[in-house]
Write a protein that holds these residues in place. Structure first.
Motif, PDB file in Angstrom:
ATOM      1  N   GLU A 221      52.549 -62.671  77.622  1.00 39.31           N
ATOM      2  CA  GLU A 221      52.168 -61.364  77.602  1.00 39.31           C
ATOM      3  C   GLU A 221      53.179 -60.307  78.154  1.00 39.31           C
ATOM      4  N   PRO A 222      52.952 -58.959  77.659  1.00 44.93           N
ATOM      5  CA  PRO A 222      54.073 -58.351  77.895  1.00 44.93           C
ATOM      6  C   PRO A 222      54.257 -57.529  79.226  1.00 44.93           C
ATOM      7  N   ASP A 223      55.348 -57.404  80.041  1.00 41.75           N
ATOM      8  CA  ASP A 223      55.313 -57.009  81.354  1.00 41.75           C
ATOM      9  C   ASP A 223      55.195 -55.365  81.381  1.00 41.75           C
ATOM     10  N   LEU A 224      54.047 -55.022  81.627  1.00 42.65           N
ATOM     11  CA  LEU A 224      53.650 -53.612  81.450  1.00 42.65           C
ATOM     12  C   LEU A 224      53.625 -52.954  82.999  1.00 42.65           C
ATOM     13  N   GLY A 225      54.155 -53.526  84.004  1.00 44.15           N
ATOM     14  CA  GLY A 225      54.126 -53.364  85.335  1.00 44.15           C
ATOM     15  C   GLY A 225      52.640 -53.421  86.026  1.00 44.15           C
ATOM     16  N   ARG A 226      52.494 -52.870  86.994  1.00 42.16           N
ATOM     17  CA  ARG A 226      51.296 -52.972  87.755  1.00 42.16           C
ATOM     18  C   ARG A 226      50.075 -52.290  87.240  1.00 42.16           C
ATOM     19  N   GLN A 227      49.072 -53.227  86.955  1.00 47.97           N
ATOM     20  CA  GLN A 227      47.882 -52.744  86.223  1.00 47.97           C
ATOM     21  C   GLN A 227      46.581 -52.955  87.252  1.00 47.97           C
ATOM     22  N   SER A 228      46.300 -51.989  87.668  1.00 47.49           N
ATOM     23  CA  SER A 228      45.446 -52.081  89.113  1.00 47.49           C
ATOM     24  C   SER A 228      43.890 -51.699  88.531  1.00 47.49           C
ATOM     25  N   ASP A 229      42.777 -52.657  88.742  1.00 49.50           N
ATOM     26  CA  ASP A 229      41.560 -51.958  88.373  1.00 49.50           C
ATOM     27  C   ASP A 229      40.861 -51.544  89.346  1.00 49.50           C
ATOM     28  N   VAL A 230      41.301 -51.155  90.597  1.00 50.77           N
ATOM     29  CA  VAL A 230      40.768 -50.513  91.733  1.00 50.77           C
ATOM     30  C   VAL A 230      41.440 -48.988  91.988  1.00 50.77           C
ATOM     31  N   SER A 231      41.920 -48.528  90.951  1.00 51.80           N
ATOM     32  CA  SER A 231      42.706 -47.421  91.289  1.00 51.80           C
ATOM     33  C   SER A 231      41.659 -46.052  91.176  1.00 51.80           C
ATOM     34  N   VAL A 232      42.274 -44.994  91.875  1.00 56.47           N
ATOM     35  CA  VAL A 232      41.602 -43.805  91.613  1.00 56.47           C
ATOM     36  C   VAL A 232      42.432 -42.657  90.811  1.00 56.47           C
ATOM     37  N   VAL A 233      41.671 -42.412  89.854  1.00 56.76           N
ATOM     38  CA  VAL A 233      42.663 -41.751  88.746  1.00 56.76           C
ATOM     39  C   VAL A 233      42.162 -40.435  88.405  1.00 56.76           C
ATOM     40  N   LYS A 234      43.302 -39.450  88.424  1.00 55.34           N
ATOM     41  CA  LYS A 234      43.138 -38.118  88.112  1.00 55.34           C
ATOM     42  C   LYS A 234      42.804 -37.951  86.570  1.00 55.34           C
ATOM     43  N   GLY A 235      41.573 -37.159  86.308  1.00 50.73           N
ATOM     44  CA  GLY A 235      41.092 -36.907  85.015  1.00 50.73           C
ATOM     45  C   GLY A 235      42.111 -36.352  84.115  1.00 50.73           C
ATOM     46  N   ALA A 236      43.017 -35.519  84.596  1.00 48.04           N
ATOM     47  CA  ALA A 236      43.917 -34.908  83.626  1.00 48.04           C
ATOM     48  C   ALA A 236      45.272 -36.029  83.333  1.00 48.04           C
ATOM     49  N   PRO A 240      43.817 -34.581  78.341  1.00 44.54           N
ATOM     50  CA  PRO A 240      43.871 -33.179  78.525  1.00 44.54           C
ATOM     51  C   PRO A 240      42.333 -32.700  78.606  1.00 44.54           C
ATOM     52  N   GLY A 241      42.098 -31.977  79.411  1.00 46.18           N
ATOM     53  CA  GLY A 241      40.761 -31.369  79.644  1.00 46.18           C
ATOM     54  C   GLY A 241      39.753 -32.074  80.374  1.00 46.18           C
ATOM     55  N   ILE A 242      40.009 -33.287  81.063  1.00 47.16           N
ATOM     56  CA  ILE A 242      39.262 -33.925  81.507  1.00 47.16           C
ATOM     57  C   ILE A 242      39.485 -33.762  83.150  1.00 47.16           C
ATOM     58  N   ARG A 243      38.318 -33.067  83.666  1.00 44.63           N
ATOM     59  CA  ARG A 243      38.241 -32.699  85.097  1.00 44.63           C
ATOM     60  C   ARG A 243      37.991 -33.574  85.994  1.00 44.63           C
ATOM     61  N   GLY A 244      38.409 -33.503  87.216  1.00 45.27           N
ATOM     62  CA  GLY A 244      37.981 -34.224  88.611  1.00 45.27           C
ATOM     63  C   GLY A 244      38.832 -35.400  88.463  1.00 45.27           C
ATOM     64  N   TRP A 245      38.567 -36.513  89.801  1.00 44.37           N
ATOM     65  CA  TRP A 245      39.070 -37.642  89.743  1.00 44.37           C
ATOM     66  C   TRP A 245      38.012 -38.614  89.477  1.00 44.37           C
ATOM     67  N   TYR A 276      45.254 -50.917  79.680  1.00 52.26           N
ATOM     68  CA  TYR A 276      44.127 -50.492  79.694  1.00 52.26           C
ATOM     69  C   TYR A 276      43.412 -50.726  80.991  1.00 52.26           C
ATOM     70  N   ARG A 277      42.371 -49.684  81.123  1.00 55.41           N
ATOM     71  CA  ARG A 277      41.905 -49.515  82.384  1.00 55.41           C
ATOM     72  C   ARG A 277      40.310 -48.903  82.282  1.00 55.41           C
ATOM     73  N   GLU A 278      39.414 -49.154  83.271  1.00 57.44           N
ATOM     74  CA  GLU A 278      38.171 -48.551  83.402  1.00 57.44           C
ATOM     75  C   GLU A 278      37.928 -47.986  84.421  1.00 57.44           C
ATOM     76  N   VAL A 279      37.345 -46.569  84.450  1.00 61.24           N
ATOM     77  CA  VAL A 279      36.908 -45.865  85.808  1.00 61.24           C
ATOM     78  C   VAL A 279      35.293 -45.212  85.392  1.00 61.24           C
ATOM     79  N   MET A 280      35.018 -44.715  86.319  1.00 59.01           N
ATOM     80  CA  MET A 280      33.636 -44.058  86.313  1.00 59.01           C
ATOM     81  C   MET A 280      33.822 -42.594  86.717  1.00 59.01           C
ATOM     82  N   ASN A 281      32.906 -41.898  86.195  1.00 59.04           N
ATOM     83  CA  ASN A 281      32.928 -40.424  86.509  1.00 59.04           C
ATOM     84  C   ASN A 281      32.040 -40.210  87.659  1.00 59.04           C
TER      85      ASN A 281
END
Length: 416
Positions: A221-236, A240-245, A276-281
């Motif tokens: 597998e490629p070394d793509l650095g840290r890939q966390s599944d529990v991160s809080v992500v800024k919409g922007a 572009p145009g995605i608001r909030g966290w 690839y990551r997954e978050v929720m609104n």
């Protein structure tokens, strides 16, 4: 698809038909399967199987009933010998699933389940992939809300990018935009089982924490650095145009590994720089950041609580039990919408949407598992020419996308 031998008198056997989700899948098959589809119901109790069949209407009145127990290898072997496809809702799969999936791999019987247990899936890959390749069996884990929307959503997104010649996928995020429905007792029991196993074995904890838990070859597998599944992500930072966290999505730790396995099984078809990551609104107001942080903390606290004996005993009293589920009205009024966003290697931006009506973990999952079983039984030469322990995207491709669209699930993609 491996053709059924004369001894295989059934196209599909549904194992666990007397459980809560099993009954929903049986009902879906009775309403949706072509009339000439040969379907059987399997479980531990003949009386309960007869009771379930009696509720399914004329389409199911002649369906055979098979008594089988996951702890009895002979009864499982007899079940598998009759079926071209086995669909199972009997979990937690780490406790009750190995005998059945091993038997399917050995006999060339196709298999679909609802697992969201990464360590069970890893065990199945290690034990069964090569055997299933040799016998022609398609072993397809995670054919419900875990992880069809994620896996087929990325598949559809990549298809739109490829059709335009817009390069490979790079940073890709799934956002759970809308979600209404309950948490199943089976899902909680699966999480409980996996936490218990991980607590006892540091090696399994490290394996479960790897972003490539389900990879066919983690060293490649490629070394793509840290890939966390529990991160809080800024919409922007998503598009572009995605608001909030955005808060971590509770199923991300499993779904992301399934999607990464799909990429690796296809020779990194999505791209070697695919992240690839997954978050929720959780809203777009100024309060979205503390809310997202609280969701992340609460998810961690649930896992920690299940790992610690005193708090686990308390949680066991208040969390849903296996076999329990919501009312018919709750199942019917549930829904989900998932929006995916990607930037390609050429700098183009794309989005895709997966949307369905019905409680995600029950009503919608019954549709997904039912159509997965029908796809394997009836898809024939239209299915990808693959075998082994697969993912929904690599086992079905567009066959299942088209079937689910016909069943009312939206899959769409476009360039931004």
């Amino acid at each position: 698809m491996t053709e059924p031998t004369p001894a295989r008198d059934l196209d599909i056997v549904l194992f666990g038909a007397t459980g809560f989700v099993g009954r929903l899948v049986a009902d879906y098959l009775a309403r949706s399967a072509p009339a000439d589809t040969r379907i059987g119901l399997a479980g531990r109790s003949l009386a309960k199987l007869e009771s379930v069949r009696s509720t399914l209407g004329p389409a199911a009145e002649d369906w055979p009933l098979i008594v089988a127990d996951s702890t009895d290898p002979d009864s499982i072997a007899g079940l598998v010998a009759r079926a071209a496809v086995v669909a199972t809702t009997v979990g937690p799969y780490a406790k009750y699933g190995r005998t059945l999936v091993d038997a399917c791999a050995d006999s060339g019987t196709h298999y679909v389940d609802l697992t969201g247990e990464s360590l069970f899936a890893r065990e199945s890959i290690d034990a069964n992939h090569e055997r299933a390749v040799a016998t022609g069996a398609k072993i397809v884990h995670s054919c419900g809300f875990d992880s069809i929307p994620s896996d087929l959503g990325v598949h559809v997104l990549h298809g739109a990018v490829t059709a335009d010649g817009a390069g490979d996928l790079t940073d890709t995020t799934l956002v759970v935009t809308d979600l209404r429905g309950g948490v199943s007792g089976g899902t909680i029991d699966s999480l409980r089982t996996q936490v218990e196993v991980s607590v006892k074995d540091a090696g399994l904890r490290r394996l479960a924490a790897s972003p490539y838990t389900l990879s066919p070859d983690r060293t490649a597998e490629p070394d793509l650095g840290r890939q966390s599944d529990v991160s809080v992500v800024k919409g922007a930072d998503i598009a572009p145009g995605i608001r909030g966290w955005k808060a971590p999505f509770v199923m991300a730790s499993y779904n992301t590994r399934v999607v990464r396995r799909s990429n690796a099984l296809t020779g990194w078809f999505y791209g070697r720089d695919f992240r690839y990551r997954e978050v929720m609104n959780v809203g777009s107001s100024v309060l979205s950041l503390p809310v997202a942080a609280a969701v992340a903390a609460g998810t961690g606290a649930l896992v920690a609580g299940l790992a610690f004996r005193p708090t686990r005993a308390l949680l066991d009293r208040i969390l849903p039990k296996p076999g329990e589920g919501p009312s018919e009205k709750t199942r019917r009024t549930g829904r989900f919408t998932m929006d995916l966003y990607t930037t390609t290697s050429t700098g183009a931006r794309y989005t895709a949407r997966v949307k369905a009506q019905g409680d995600p973990g029950y009503q919608a999952t019954a549709v997904m598992l039912g159509e997965s079983a029908l796809g394997l039984a009836l898809g024939g030469a239209e299915l990808p020419d693959t075998a082994g322990v697969l993912t929904p995207a690599t086992a079905f491709g567009d066959v299942l996308v088209d079937r689910l669209r016909d069943a009312g699930v939206e899959f769409s993609a476009r360039r931004l």
